[in-house]
Design an enzyme around this catalytic site. Structure first.
Site, PDB file in Angstrom:
ATOM      1  N   GLU A  76      -3.045   7.007   2.131  1.00 43.65           N
ATOM      2  CA  GLU A  76      -3.706   6.462   3.316  1.00 43.65           C
ATOM      3  C   GLU A  76      -3.081   7.102   4.542  1.00 43.65           C
ATOM      4  O   GLU A  76      -2.107   7.861   4.442  1.00 43.65           O
ATOM      5  CB  GLU A  76      -3.595   4.937   3.359  1.00 43.65           C
ATOM      6  CG  GLU A  76      -4.458   4.237   2.330  1.00 43.65           C
ATOM      7  CD  GLU A  76      -4.551   2.737   2.542  1.00 43.65           C
ATOM      8  OE1 GLU A  76      -4.087   2.247   3.586  1.00 43.65           O
ATOM      9  OE2 GLU A  76      -5.078   2.060   1.649  1.00 43.65           O
ATOM     10  N   HIS A 128      -8.409  -0.807  13.564  1.00 45.90           N
ATOM     11  CA  HIS A 128      -8.772  -0.026  12.381  1.00 45.90           C
ATOM     12  C   HIS A 128      -9.970   0.853  12.735  1.00 45.90           C
ATOM     13  O   HIS A 128     -10.946   0.368  13.316  1.00 45.90           O
ATOM     14  CB  HIS A 128      -9.121  -0.951  11.218  1.00 45.90           C
ATOM     15  CG  HIS A 128      -9.122  -0.263   9.891  1.00 45.90           C
ATOM     16  ND1 HIS A 128     -10.092   0.643   9.532  1.00 45.90           N
ATOM     17  CD2 HIS A 128      -8.254  -0.316   8.835  1.00 45.90           C
ATOM     18  CE1 HIS A 128      -9.843   1.095   8.309  1.00 45.90           C
ATOM     19  NE2 HIS A 128      -8.722   0.534   7.874  1.00 45.90           N
ATOM     20  N   ARG A 130      -3.657   5.510  12.493  1.00 47.32           N
ATOM     21  CA  ARG A 130      -4.869   4.795  12.893  1.00 47.32           C
ATOM     22  C   ARG A 130      -5.130   4.837  14.401  1.00 47.32           C
ATOM     23  O   ARG A 130      -6.278   4.861  14.838  1.00 47.32           O
ATOM     24  CB  ARG A 130      -4.785   3.339  12.426  1.00 47.32           C
ATOM     25  CG  ARG A 130      -4.933   3.218  10.924  1.00 47.32           C
ATOM     26  CD  ARG A 130      -4.743   1.796  10.453  1.00 47.32           C
ATOM     27  NE  ARG A 130      -4.937   1.713   9.012  1.00 47.32           N
ATOM     28  CZ  ARG A 130      -4.761   0.606   8.306  1.00 47.32           C
ATOM     29  NH1 ARG A 130      -4.364  -0.505   8.906  1.00 47.32           N
ATOM     30  NH2 ARG A 130      -4.968   0.599   7.006  1.00 47.32           N
ATOM     31  N   HIS A 159      -7.522  -5.094  14.177  1.00 50.70           N
ATOM     32  CA  HIS A 159      -7.223  -5.252  12.756  1.00 50.70           C
ATOM     33  C   HIS A 159      -5.893  -5.926  12.459  1.00 50.70           C
ATOM     34  O   HIS A 159      -5.792  -6.727  11.527  1.00 50.70           O
ATOM     35  CB  HIS A 159      -7.242  -3.866  12.101  1.00 50.70           C
ATOM     36  CG  HIS A 159      -7.021  -3.869  10.620  1.00 50.70           C
ATOM     37  ND1 HIS A 159      -7.853  -4.543   9.750  1.00 50.70           N
ATOM     38  CD2 HIS A 159      -6.063  -3.286   9.853  1.00 50.70           C
ATOM     39  CE1 HIS A 159      -7.423  -4.364   8.508  1.00 50.70           C
ATOM     40  NE2 HIS A 159      -6.331  -3.621   8.543  1.00 50.70           N
ATOM     41  N   ARG A 163       1.290   0.745  12.814  1.00 43.28           N
ATOM     42  CA  ARG A 163       1.475   0.461  11.388  1.00 43.28           C
ATOM     43  C   ARG A 163       0.781   1.498  10.521  1.00 43.28           C
ATOM     44  O   ARG A 163      -0.386   1.834  10.765  1.00 43.28           O
ATOM     45  CB  ARG A 163       0.920  -0.924  11.063  1.00 43.28           C
ATOM     46  CG  ARG A 163       0.992  -1.279   9.589  1.00 43.28           C
ATOM     47  CD  ARG A 163       0.523  -2.685   9.351  1.00 43.28           C
ATOM     48  NE  ARG A 163      -0.905  -2.854   9.462  1.00 43.28           N
ATOM     49  CZ  ARG A 163      -1.788  -2.645   8.479  1.00 43.28           C
ATOM     50  NH1 ARG A 163      -1.375  -2.207   7.308  1.00 43.28           N
ATOM     51  NH2 ARG A 163      -3.073  -2.864   8.661  1.00 43.28           N
TER      52      ARG A 163
END
Length: 552
Positions: A144, A260, A306, A366, A401
Site C-alpha cells: 500500500e 483517503h 495519501r 478518513h 499515516r
C-alpha cells in the site's frame, strides 16, 4: 531526514484552549444507577477489544459500545494490517518507511516498539481465529501507499477489518470477566482531583447510569464525520476526544486529519472506500481525459503517501475542470472480483463492473492522526485514564499515516492500554458512590437563555460538515480557517452550552468541540507538513518540527 535529526525535535508547542462546559449535571441518580467494574473500556473496535482482552487477564472489564458491536471503524477497514512478516522484509525497513511518511514528527521509540511488537500480535490474532488470506500456508501480502515492501496482510480479500472485529468479539465473549454492552452512549468522564473515576452513560432504555471504574480506557475511534466527504461511519463524531478534553486531558496534533484519495463519488452513492490495496495490486488513477497522472507528482506514482495523492487529485480536477477522477481496476483482470469481493459487490449495485468499468473517485476524510495524547504505556495526562486506537495520539504516524499502519498501532496500543489499566486498577480503590453522585450533581448547568427555541440538529450537523470541508479540508489558508473559527464559535454560543437529552444533540456538541480544536491547531501551524497543507505557507518549516498540544 535521518533518525538523529528526528530525535532532536524542538519542544512541543503548548496551547490552552478553554472551550465548552462539562455535561455532568445529572441530579437524582441513586445507588441503583451505579455499576461497578475494575476496568471500563469505552469503544468496541480493534483497539478497545484488544484492551479488554488484555485487561481481563487480571481484572473485571466492562466494554461500552455506542452502537452495535459491528459498527466500529475497524469494520470498515478494507485494506489490511501492516507488519514485517515476509522473509525478505525487516523491522528496520518498516520503521524507515514509517519515518519517511511521517515528515519528521514520528516518535522514534514509539515506531520501533509498535513495529517490533506488531507481528507477534498478528500471529496471536491468527491463532484466535482471524482468517487472514494465505498462499500455501504463508500469509498473502500486498503493498500500500508509502510501503516499499509487500507487508500488508489482508483477510477475506478486502474485508480485513470486518474479519478482525469478528474474531476479537468472539475472543472477548469467551472470557467471563468481560461484559459487552451495546447501544450505550458515554456522555462525559467522571473526574475528581485530576483522576478519572469512570463515566456517565445513557443506555438504550433511555436511562442515565454511572459506571464506577478503577481505571478507564478511551478507545472511541475517530472524528471524520465532522467533514462532509468522509469514508467513516456516522458514529465517528469524536466523542472520546471531546470527553477527554472536557475532563482536562491533553490533546495533541489535532490539525493532522488524513484524507483517503479514493472514495466512490457518484450521485446517490455512499462515500464508499475503495481500498488502497487496489493500487497496491496495480490499479491506476486516471483523469477525466483517461490519462494516468500520478507519475508526474511523485516517484512512487499511485503508491505515494495519501496526502500527496489527495492533493494530486485536486490538482488534476482543477486542470481538467472535472468533479472527480477515475480508478482503473480493469487492468487487474477477471481475478479482481475474487481479490476484492466486497468492493465488487457494492459497486455492482451501482452498475459498475470493476473488471470492465472505470470507478469515479474523490478524496474523503478518513483518519484522525491527532487525539488524546498518550505515552508509551498508553497513559493520558489524567490519572487512571488510558487511551488507544484512533482516539489517541501516539506519535507513531507523525504527520501522515501509511496505509494499514493504523490497525497495527491499534492492536499494539490496545494491548498496552489493557495491560497497564489492569495493573493500575489492582492497586486502586473503587471510587466512593457518594463522590460519584456528588460529581454528577455538581456539574455545570448549561441551559441557554432561550430553551424554548428548537434547534434543527440535522441542519446544524450538515452546516458544520460543509464548513469544515470547505475551509479545513485538504487545502487550508488563514482566511478560510479564520472564517471557520468565527462560524464555529458563533454556533457554539447557542448549541454547545445547551442541555440536550438525545444522542444526536450530544454528538453535535462533540463535533463542534473537536472542530474547534482542529481549526485552532491548523491556524497555529503556519507551515505545510504531511496531511496539513496551508496554501499560504506551502513549505515545510524546520521551526515547526514539533507537536502542538492543547488542554483546558
Amino acid at each position: 531526514m535521518d533518525n538523529e535529526v528526528r530525535q532532536e525535535l524542538k519542544p512541543d508547542l503548548g496551547k490552552i484552549v478553554r472551550y465548552g462546559p462539562s455535561r455532568l449535571y445529572c441530579p437524582h441518580l441513586d445507588r441503583d444507577d451505579i455499576i461497578e467494574t475494575d476496568v471500563l473500556v469505552l469503544g468496541c473496535g480493534a483497539a478497545g477489544l484488544m484492551a479488554a482482552i488484555r485487561a481481563a487477564e487480571n481484572s473485571r472489564v466492562l466494554v461500552i459500545s455506542k452502537t452495535e458491536l459491528s459498527e466500529s471503524n475497524t469494520v470498515y477497514a478494507q485494506g489490511g494490517i501492516a507488519g514485517a512478516l515476509a522473509e525478505d522484509d525487516t523491522v528496520e525497513n518498516h520503521m524507515e518507511d514509517t519515518f519517511e511518511g511521517g515528515y519528521g514528527l514520528n516518535r522514534k521509540e514509539v515506531v520501533q516498539e509498535v513495529v517490533e511488537e506488531g507481528p507477534k500480535l498478528i500471529e496471536q490474532l491468527a491463532a484466535h481465529g482471524t482468517r487472514f488470506d494465505r498462499d500455501d500456508g504463508a500469509f498473502n501480502l500486498t503493498r500500500e501507499g508509502g510501503h516499499q515492501e509487500k507487508r500488508v496482510l489482508h483477510a477475506l480479500g478486502d474485508r480485513t477489518g470486518w474479519e478482525m472485529e469478528r474474531a476479537l468479539i468472539a475472543w472477548a465473549r469467551e472470557n467471563d470477566r468481560i461484559t459487552l454492552v451495546e447501544n450505550t452512549f458515554a456522555i462525559d468522564l467522571l473526574t475528581d482531583g485530576g483522576k478519572c473515576m469512570g463515566a456517565l452513560v445513557f443506555n438504550d432504555q433511555r436511562r442515565f447510569k454511572i459506571i464506577s471504574a478503577r481505571t478507564t480506557v478511551l478507545a472511541t475511534g475517530g472524528l471524520c464525520q465532522v467533514y462532509r466527504e468522509t469514508s467513516n461511519p456516522e458514529n465517528a463524531t469524536g466523542d472520546g476526544i471531546a470527553m477527554a478534553y472536557r475532563a482536562g486531558a491533553r490533546m495533541e496534533d489535532m490539525e493532522f486529519v488524513q484524507f483517503h484519495p479514493t472514495t466512490l463519488y457518484m450521485a446517490g452513492a455512499p462515500r464508499f472506500l475503495i481500498s488502497e490495496a487496489a493500487r497496491g495490486e496495480g490499479a491506476h488513477l486516471l483523469n477525466v481525459r483517461k490519462e494516468r497522472f500520478m507519475q508526474h507528482y511523485h516517484k512512487m506514482a499511485e503508491l505515494a503517501p495519501r496526502d500527496v495523492v489527495s492533493r494530486a487529485i485536486l490538482a488534476e480536477q482543477e486542470k481538467t475542470r472535472s468533479s472527480s477522477v477515475y480508478l482503473d481496476m480493469t487492468r487487474l483482470g477477471d481475478k479482481v472480483h475474487e481479490r476484492f469481493p466486497q468492493i465488487s459487490k457494492v459497486l455492482k449495485g451501482f452498475d459498475i463492473d470493476i473488471s470492465k468499468d472505470l470507478i469515479p473517485v474523490y478524496p474523503g476524510a478518513h483518519y484522525a492522526i491527532g487525539g488524546v495524547k498518550i505515552d508509551l504505556m498508553a497513559r493520558t495526562t489524567l490519572d487512571n485514564l488510558y487511551s488507544c486506537g484512533e482516539a489517541a495520539a501516539t506519535g507513531f504516524h507523525g504527520a501522515n499515516r501509511l496505509g494499514s499502519n493504523s490497525l497495527l498501532e491499534s492492536i499494539v496500543f490496545g494491548a498496552r492500554a489493557g495491560k497497564n489499566a489492569s495493573a493500575t486498577a489492582t492497586g486502586t480503590s473503587q471510587p466512593p458512590h457518594s463522590l460519584l453522585q456528588a460529581v454528577c450533581e455538581s456539574g455545570e448547568k448549561v441551559d441557554t437563555a432561550y430553551p424554548h427555541i428548537k434547534i434543527d440538529l440535522n441542519d446544524a450537523r450538515i452546516s458544520l460538515k460543509s464548513l469544515m470541508w470547505r475551509h479545513v479540508g485538504i487545502l487550508r489558508d488563514r482566511e478560510g480557517l479564520e472564517s471557520a473559527m468565527a462560524k464555529v464559535k458563533f454556533w457554539a454560543r447557542y448549541m454547545i452550552y445547551r442541555r440536550f437529552t438525545t444522542k444526536v444533540g450530544w454528538e453535535l456538541q462533540n463535533m463542534l468541540m473537536v472542530s474547534r480544536l482542529i481549526v485552532d491547531a491548523s491556524l497555529t501551524r503556519e507551515e505545510s507538513r504531511g496531511v496539513h497543507h496551508r496554501t499560504d505557507h506551502q513549505s515545510e518549516d524546520p521551526d515547526w518540527q514539533r507537536h502542538i498540544y492543547m488542554e483546558r
